[in-house]
Design an enzyme around this catalytic site. Structure first.
Site, mmCIF file in Angstrom:
data_model
loop_
_atom_site.group_PDB
_atom_site.id
_atom_site.type_symbol
_atom_site.label_atom_id
_atom_site.label_comp_id
_atom_site.label_asym_id
_atom_site.label_seq_id
_atom_site.Cartn_x
_atom_site.Cartn_y
_atom_site.Cartn_z
ATOM 1 C CB SER A 40 -42.624 -16.396 12.371
ATOM 2 O OG SER A 40 -41.959 -15.572 11.492
ATOM 3 C CG ASP A 155 -40.226 -13.230 13.916
ATOM 4 O OD1 ASP A 155 -40.688 -14.171 14.944
ATOM 5 O OD2 ASP A 155 -39.933 -13.689 12.922
#
Length: 280
Positions: A40, A155
């Site tokens: 991320s 993610d």
């Protein structure tokens, strides 16, 4: 013999700006990683660093960020499978990463995402860097999932927010993990659907991360967490504060990292053990 350093830069939204300050403190001490893994925001900072983007430039860009500069609201979020899309963020990244592939990077780097079909973590270490780091940063529900080579990706933080195993497998001798999220903070009940979803992800992610931290303790040399207080990862503000706290974290631990790389810490441990045996 000098050991190789692997940095695992964890996810954390706005809190992830702390990674920039941490890297700055290490660089000032002439400590540079041999391998970097990211998830991320950790993947975005890590990729830019490994591409050779100066930290001063990275900091300047990061501190000027606002949500309106990085994302666009989807007209039909149900059909788009997300409230927002990363079109603006892509344009910013293109200014610094262009069409770079992983093979073009100056420091070996990989990032992780979660394959929605297979339900597992995958490593992204080939092809276009921007495609990969945006996939690694696609928070479910908040952003439209990425599609790379037929895989629908979100993610990586929902299963592996600090990719320590991955950087170890790259060949690093010394593993330093930077977890900008730390333990779960108490929050009032979420007022809407999206915040409820994000809170559920945070709870599951934190508990999973704590278990992995304990199970991998045998090979993680340092697990570091900047003191970011109650800073909200989902609000693009207090970015300067995050950068400062990351810098403080780097200042505090860089001598320890140097000792790990030179083997001094291990030698002291063996010497103490031998001394204890002699007294027994």
């Amino acid at each position: 013999m000098q050991k190789t350093l692997g940095l695992a830069l964890g996810s954390g939204g706005a809190r992830g700006i702390a990674h920039i300050g941490f890297l700055q403190a290490l660089e000032e001490a002439d400590i540079r990683p041999d391998y970097v893994s990211g998830c991320s925001m950790g993947s975005i900072v890590g990729a830019c660093y490994c591409a050779g983007v100066p930290l001063a430039t990275l900091k300047e860009v990061a501190l000027s960020l606002k949500l309106s500069k990085i994302a666009t609201l989807n007209i039909n979020p149900i059909r788009s499978n997300g409230l927002l899309r990363f079109d603006k963020a892509r344009k910013i990244l293109e200014e610094y990463l262009g069409g770079l592939t992983f093979q073009d990077l100056k420091i070996p780097f990989l990032c992780i995402a979660v394959d929605l079909k297979e339900g597992k973590v995958i490593e992204l270490k080939e092809g276009n860097v921007i495609d990969a780091i945006l996939a690694s940063s696609t928070i479910p529900g908040a952003f439209t999932p990425s599609v790379i080579e037929g895989r629908t990706l979100v993610d990586g933080g929902i299963l592996e927010r600090v990719p320590t195993k991955e950087v170890r497998d790259m060949g690093a001798d010394v593993i330093v993990a930077v977890d900008v999220l730390g333990d779960l903070m108490q929050k009032e009940a979420a007022p809407n659907l999206v915040e409820t979803l994000l809170r559920c992800i945070d709870i599951m992610d934190t508990r999973l991360t704590q278990r992995k931290k304990r199970s991998r303790a045998r090979y993680i040399d340092l697990w570091l967490e900047p003191e970011l207080g109650a800073m909200d990862q989902y609000q693009v503000k207090n970015l300067g504060f995050a950068c400062e706290k990351g810098y403080e974290l780097g200042l505090k631990h860089r001598d320890e990292i140097k000792a790990l790389l030179s083997g001094e810490k291990e030698q002291r441990k063996h010497a103490l053990a031998s001394h204890g045996e002699g007294q027994a």
